[in-house]
Motif scaffolding. Structure first.
Motif, PDB file in Angstrom:
ATOM      1  N   HIS A   1      -6.368  -7.213   7.886  1.00 47.25           N
ATOM      2  CA  HIS A   1      -7.505  -8.033   7.474  1.00 47.25           C
ATOM      3  C   HIS A   1      -6.526  -9.305   6.522  1.00 47.25           C
ATOM      4  O   HIS A   1      -5.450  -9.612   6.389  1.00 47.25           O
ATOM      5  CB  HIS A   1      -8.137  -7.570   6.269  1.00 47.25           C
ATOM      6  CG  HIS A   1      -7.185  -6.817   5.032  1.00 47.25           C
ATOM      7  ND1 HIS A   1      -6.940  -7.651   4.075  1.00 47.25           N
ATOM      8  CD2 HIS A   1      -6.790  -5.725   4.667  1.00 47.25           C
ATOM      9  CE1 HIS A   1      -6.296  -6.972   3.142  1.00 47.25           C
ATOM     10  NE2 HIS A   1      -6.267  -5.635   3.545  1.00 47.25           N
TER      11      HIS A   1
ATOM     12  N   LYS B   1       2.485  -0.134  13.394  1.00 46.50           N
ATOM     13  CA  LYS B   1       1.517   0.536  13.260  1.00 46.50           C
ATOM     14  C   LYS B   1       0.374   0.645  14.127  1.00 46.50           C
ATOM     15  O   LYS B   1      -0.467   1.640  14.134  1.00 46.50           O
ATOM     16  CB  LYS B   1       0.866  -0.144  11.649  1.00 46.50           C
ATOM     17  CG  LYS B   1      -0.160   0.353  11.108  1.00 46.50           C
ATOM     18  CD  LYS B   1       0.088   1.626  10.363  1.00 46.50           C
ATOM     19  CE  LYS B   1      -1.080   2.269   9.668  1.00 46.50           C
ATOM     20  NZ  LYS B   1      -1.685   1.558   8.722  1.00 46.50           N
ATOM     21  N   LYS B   2       0.254  -0.743  14.672  1.00 43.30           N
ATOM     22  CA  LYS B   2      -0.912  -0.635  15.672  1.00 43.30           C
ATOM     23  C   LYS B   2      -0.637  -0.774  17.285  1.00 43.30           C
ATOM     24  O   LYS B   2      -1.662  -0.717  17.857  1.00 43.30           O
ATOM     25  CB  LYS B   2      -2.015  -1.717  15.063  1.00 43.30           C
ATOM     26  CG  LYS B   2      -2.345  -1.649  13.931  1.00 43.30           C
ATOM     27  CD  LYS B   2      -3.138  -2.970  13.428  1.00 43.30           C
ATOM     28  CE  LYS B   2      -3.979  -2.887  11.940  1.00 43.30           C
ATOM     29  NZ  LYS B   2      -4.835  -3.855  11.514  1.00 43.30           N
TER      30      LYS B   2
ATOM     31  N   GLY C   1       1.925  -6.177   4.283  1.00 45.72           N
ATOM     32  CA  GLY C   1       0.866  -5.425   4.022  1.00 45.72           C
ATOM     33  C   GLY C   1      -0.395  -5.810   4.756  1.00 45.72           C
ATOM     34  O   GLY C   1      -1.289  -5.118   5.438  1.00 45.72           O
ATOM     35  N   GLU C   2      -0.561  -7.097   5.121  1.00 48.38           N
ATOM     36  CA  GLU C   2      -1.700  -7.630   5.744  1.00 48.38           C
ATOM     37  C   GLU C   2      -1.615  -7.510   7.146  1.00 48.38           C
ATOM     38  O   GLU C   2      -2.684  -6.952   7.666  1.00 48.38           O
ATOM     39  CB  GLU C   2      -1.612  -9.210   5.421  1.00 48.38           C
ATOM     40  CG  GLU C   2      -2.664  -9.883   6.029  1.00 48.38           C
ATOM     41  CD  GLU C   2      -2.708 -11.642   6.142  1.00 48.38           C
ATOM     42  OE1 GLU C   2      -2.124 -12.244   7.175  1.00 48.38           O
ATOM     43  OE2 GLU C   2      -3.105 -12.091   4.993  1.00 48.38           O
TER      44      GLU C   2
ATOM     45  N   GLY D   1       0.830  -1.077  -0.024  1.00 44.14           N
ATOM     46  CA  GLY D   1      -0.004   0.206   0.058  1.00 44.14           C
ATOM     47  C   GLY D   1       0.868   1.201   0.061  1.00 44.14           C
ATOM     48  O   GLY D   1       2.098   1.177  -0.412  1.00 44.14           O
TER      49      GLY D   1
ATOM     50  N   TYR E   1      -2.617  -4.750  17.756  1.00 43.28           N
ATOM     51  CA  TYR E   1      -2.320  -5.727  16.891  1.00 43.28           C
ATOM     52  C   TYR E   1      -2.691  -7.029  17.188  1.00 43.28           C
ATOM     53  O   TYR E   1      -3.374  -7.818  16.235  1.00 43.28           O
ATOM     54  CB  TYR E   1      -0.853  -5.718  16.215  1.00 43.28           C
ATOM     55  CG  TYR E   1      -0.430  -6.706  15.442  1.00 43.28           C
ATOM     56  CD1 TYR E   1      -0.583  -6.704  14.200  1.00 43.28           C
ATOM     57  CD2 TYR E   1       0.415  -7.704  15.837  1.00 43.28           C
ATOM     58  CE1 TYR E   1      -0.276  -7.869  13.342  1.00 43.28           C
ATOM     59  CE2 TYR E   1       0.847  -8.922  15.070  1.00 43.28           C
ATOM     60  CZ  TYR E   1       0.424  -8.760  13.962  1.00 43.28           C
ATOM     61  OH  TYR E   1       1.081  -9.852  13.000  1.00 43.28           O
TER      62      TYR E   1
ATOM     63  N   GLU F   1      -2.803  -3.763   7.768  1.00 46.28           N
ATOM     64  CA  GLU F   1      -3.989  -3.499   7.215  1.00 46.28           C
ATOM     65  C   GLU F   1      -4.972  -4.293   8.475  1.00 46.28           C
ATOM     66  O   GLU F   1      -6.201  -3.584   8.596  1.00 46.28           O
ATOM     67  CB  GLU F   1      -4.312  -3.783   5.840  1.00 46.28           C
ATOM     68  CG  GLU F   1      -3.546  -2.912   4.852  1.00 46.28           C
ATOM     69  CD  GLU F   1      -4.087  -1.490   5.010  1.00 46.28           C
ATOM     70  OE1 GLU F   1      -5.238  -1.156   5.155  1.00 46.28           O
ATOM     71  OE2 GLU F   1      -3.169  -0.614   4.656  1.00 46.28           O
TER      72      GLU F   1
END
Length: 247
Positions: free
Chosen positions: A246, A155-156, A240-241, A88, A160, A244
């Protein structure tokens, strides 16, 4: 839940498989360790080729690029497009990692496809692609798993880990097991395909040494490139998964 014992058994099985040998091999004895010299020698050659190519590529860039500079820029654009497609818009920091994986595997695979015979004599065995050894492919898959977790946690944060109970907590063992199977599938897919390709060429060379192996060698070059692309694509897709959230 029996997830932990299952994971321990999986890792133990992977360790046992790492000692499996096909054909003769050349080893160095360093201290109390036995080192697979064939893999190290070819890996060093591959690393030298990549470092030398990178040095040439950045040594004297031109405003109007030469043919060589065009080639290196094309490779970089290809890796960037691959990373962007799978990860992304936040693909930028991951281009060096994905590029390193792709180029090392690509050149390693081609080293085995182009040198399937005993061109360089060793006391035992012959030089072959580093990726036809399960230890190499596992060593490539494990950093991919580390990158996968690092990307998600960066990221999270701790949220996560909430993905393991999505869409229902009942799937917790399956979601945990999935993360353990990803590096296994990456390593075994690459190892199996490269080893099988080299074995086919070696058998054909021994049976019909003149003509028949040549088309198979060209096919091996194609499949070797495809395997490098698959590994890099899956590694980028996993990163990427995780970012994101998902599946």
């Amino acid at each position: 839940m029996n997830v932990l014992p299952c994971s321990v058994n999986t890792l133990k099985g992977l360790y046992d498989i790492s000692s499996v040998e096909v054909g003769q091999h050349f080893y160095w004895q360093i201290g109390g360790f036995q080192v697979h010299a064939q893999v190290l020698i070819t890996s060093w050659v591959v690393i030298a080729i990549l470092l030398g190519s990178a040095t040439i590529a950045v040594r004297n860039p031109q405003t109007i690029p030469t043919d060589g500079q065009n080639f290196f820029e094309y490779v970089l654009e290809f890796i960037r497009d691959l990373s962007k497609t799978q990860i992304g818009e936040e693909y930028g920091p991951w281009v060096p990692f994905i590029g390193t994986m792709f180029l090392f595997i690509f050149v390693s695979n081609w080293s085995g496809a182009l040198l399937p015979r005993k061109i360089i004599q060793l006391p035992h065995g012959e030089l072959a692609a580093p990726t036809n050894d399960i230890n190499t492919t596992v060593a490539l898959a494990l950093p991919t798993s580390v990158a996968y977790f690092y990307a998600g946690l960066t990221k999270k944060g701790l949220s996560y880990f909430g993905k393991y109970i999505q869409p229902t907590p009942i799937l917790l063992p399956i979601n945990i097991l999935e993360d353990f199977t990803k590096p296994l599938s990456l390593s075994f897919r690459l190892f199996g395909n490269i080893l099988a390709d080299e074995l086919v060429v070696v058998v054909l060379v021994s049976l019909v040494p003149s003509v028949v192996p040549i088309p198979v060698m060209f096919l091996g070059l194609f499949t070797s490139g495809i395997q490098a692309l698959i590994f890099a694509t899956l590694a980028a897709a996993y990163i990427g998964e995780s970012m994101e959230g998902h599946h």
